[in-house]
Design a protein around this motif. Sequence first.
Motif, PDB file in Angstrom:
ATOM      1  N   LEU A   6      69.038  76.726  62.513  1.00 30.56           N
ATOM      2  CA  LEU A   6      69.498  77.215  61.194  1.00 30.56           C
ATOM      3  C   LEU A   6      70.900  76.707  60.867  1.00 30.56           C
ATOM      4  CD1 LEU A   6      68.778  81.017  61.911  1.00 30.56           C
ATOM      5  CD2 LEU A   6      67.829  79.512  60.289  1.00 30.56           C
ATOM      6  N   ALA A   7      70.788  76.067  59.622  1.00 29.30           N
ATOM      7  CA  ALA A   7      72.367  75.556  59.223  1.00 29.30           C
ATOM      8  C   ALA A   7      72.722  76.792  58.272  1.00 29.30           C
ATOM      9  CB  ALA A   7      71.955  74.479  58.306  1.00 29.30           C
ATOM     10  N   SER A   8      72.363  77.582  57.862  1.00 30.20           N
ATOM     11  CA  SER A   8      72.652  78.649  57.040  1.00 30.20           C
ATOM     12  C   SER A   8      71.809  79.947  57.180  1.00 30.20           C
ATOM     13  CB  SER A   8      72.978  78.300  55.539  1.00 30.20           C
ATOM     14  OG  SER A   8      71.577  78.346  54.828  1.00 30.20           O
ATOM     15  N   VAL A   9      72.798  81.128  56.990  1.00 26.31           N
ATOM     16  CA  VAL A   9      72.308  82.384  57.188  1.00 26.31           C
ATOM     17  C   VAL A   9      72.755  83.192  56.060  1.00 26.31           C
ATOM     18  CG1 VAL A   9      71.715  84.453  58.372  1.00 26.31           C
ATOM     19  CG2 VAL A   9      71.680  82.285  59.702  1.00 26.31           C
ATOM     20  N   ASP A  10      72.099  83.765  55.012  1.00 29.54           N
ATOM     21  CA  ASP A  10      72.649  84.696  54.099  1.00 29.54           C
ATOM     22  C   ASP A  10      71.721  86.036  54.042  1.00 29.54           C
ATOM     23  OD1 ASP A  10      74.090  82.882  52.749  1.00 29.54           O
ATOM     24  OD2 ASP A  10      72.209  81.810  52.060  1.00 29.54           O
ATOM     25  N   ILE A  31      76.645  86.227  61.703  1.00 25.21           N
ATOM     26  CA  ILE A  31      76.032  85.003  61.090  1.00 25.21           C
ATOM     27  C   ILE A  31      76.843  83.907  61.804  1.00 25.21           C
ATOM     28  CG2 ILE A  31      76.200  83.794  58.851  1.00 25.21           C
ATOM     29  CD1 ILE A  31      75.873  86.548  57.600  1.00 25.21           C
ATOM     30  N   PHE A  32      78.062  83.973  61.823  1.00 25.14           N
ATOM     31  CA  PHE A  32      79.013  82.572  62.073  1.00 25.14           C
ATOM     32  C   PHE A  32      78.389  82.293  63.594  1.00 25.14           C
ATOM     33  CE2 PHE A  32      82.241  80.909  64.590  1.00 25.14           C
ATOM     34  CZ  PHE A  32      82.641  79.745  64.144  1.00 25.14           C
ATOM     35  N   GLU A  36      76.454  79.047  64.351  1.00 27.28           N
ATOM     36  CA  GLU A  36      77.110  78.079  65.250  1.00 27.28           C
ATOM     37  C   GLU A  36      76.334  77.243  66.295  1.00 27.28           C
ATOM     38  OE1 GLU A  36      80.669  76.111  66.326  1.00 27.28           O
ATOM     39  OE2 GLU A  36      80.336  77.209  64.612  1.00 27.28           O
ATOM     40  N   LYS A  37      75.170  78.101  67.061  1.00 29.18           N
ATOM     41  CA  LYS A  37      74.355  77.646  67.972  1.00 29.18           C
ATOM     42  C   LYS A  37      73.169  78.420  67.911  1.00 29.18           C
ATOM     43  CE  LYS A  37      74.185  76.663  72.782  1.00 29.18           C
ATOM     44  NZ  LYS A  37      74.799  76.960  74.181  1.00 29.18           N
ATOM     45  N   ARG A 141      69.214  86.847  71.109  1.00 27.84           N
ATOM     46  CA  ARG A 141      70.253  87.519  71.307  1.00 27.84           C
ATOM     47  C   ARG A 141      71.096  87.736  69.886  1.00 27.84           C
ATOM     48  NH1 ARG A 141      72.268  89.813  75.559  1.00 27.84           N
ATOM     49  NH2 ARG A 141      74.275  89.403  75.193  1.00 27.84           N
ATOM     50  N   ARG A 142      71.512  86.375  69.435  1.00 28.81           N
ATOM     51  CA  ARG A 142      72.502  86.248  68.141  1.00 28.81           C
ATOM     52  C   ARG A 142      71.734  86.847  67.119  1.00 28.81           C
ATOM     53  NH1 ARG A 142      73.337  81.440  70.774  1.00 28.81           N
ATOM     54  NH2 ARG A 142      75.430  81.297  71.698  1.00 28.81           N
TER      55      ARG A 142
END
Length: 154
Positions: A6-10, A31-32, A36-37, A141-142
């Motif tokens: 994922l490069a972005s999450v909105d 989201i960060f 990030e990973k 988890r994230r």
Amino acid sequence: MTDQRLASVDLDEATLPSATAEIEHERRVAIFDLVEKNVFTPEGADAGPYGLKLSLQDNRLVFDITGIDFARTYALSLTPLKSVLKDYLMICDSYYEALRGSSASQIEAVDMGRRGLHNEGAELLKARLDGKIEIDHETARRLFTLVCALYRRG
């Protein structure tokens, strides 16, 4: 396959429950951390990275995924996740309360329970996404953290 992440999450602001400043902060951090990973491979996609828009609609968690020549939407019922979501959020409240005045051993005991429920929720989410989106344990988890932040009301 390349760049399966994922490069972005909105978040779909229109479907989010009202939130306090603290919950808004939790959502931004979740989201960060996720962006990030992560390892994220939608079934049938050849190349990433991907964008993800999450929303809550009609008791469903909706994943709108876009990528290079790829677009797909998955809607997962929240019902199988509700029990672990409620338990996790309740133990998080207990954990924050314990931090304000409990002994180190009490804090550690609550934290162990919190981590166990977090892992349980992550594995359940991963299982619900099986055959739709391939993710690793840490991404699960994230994502579960973000689902909790979405689900939590202010």
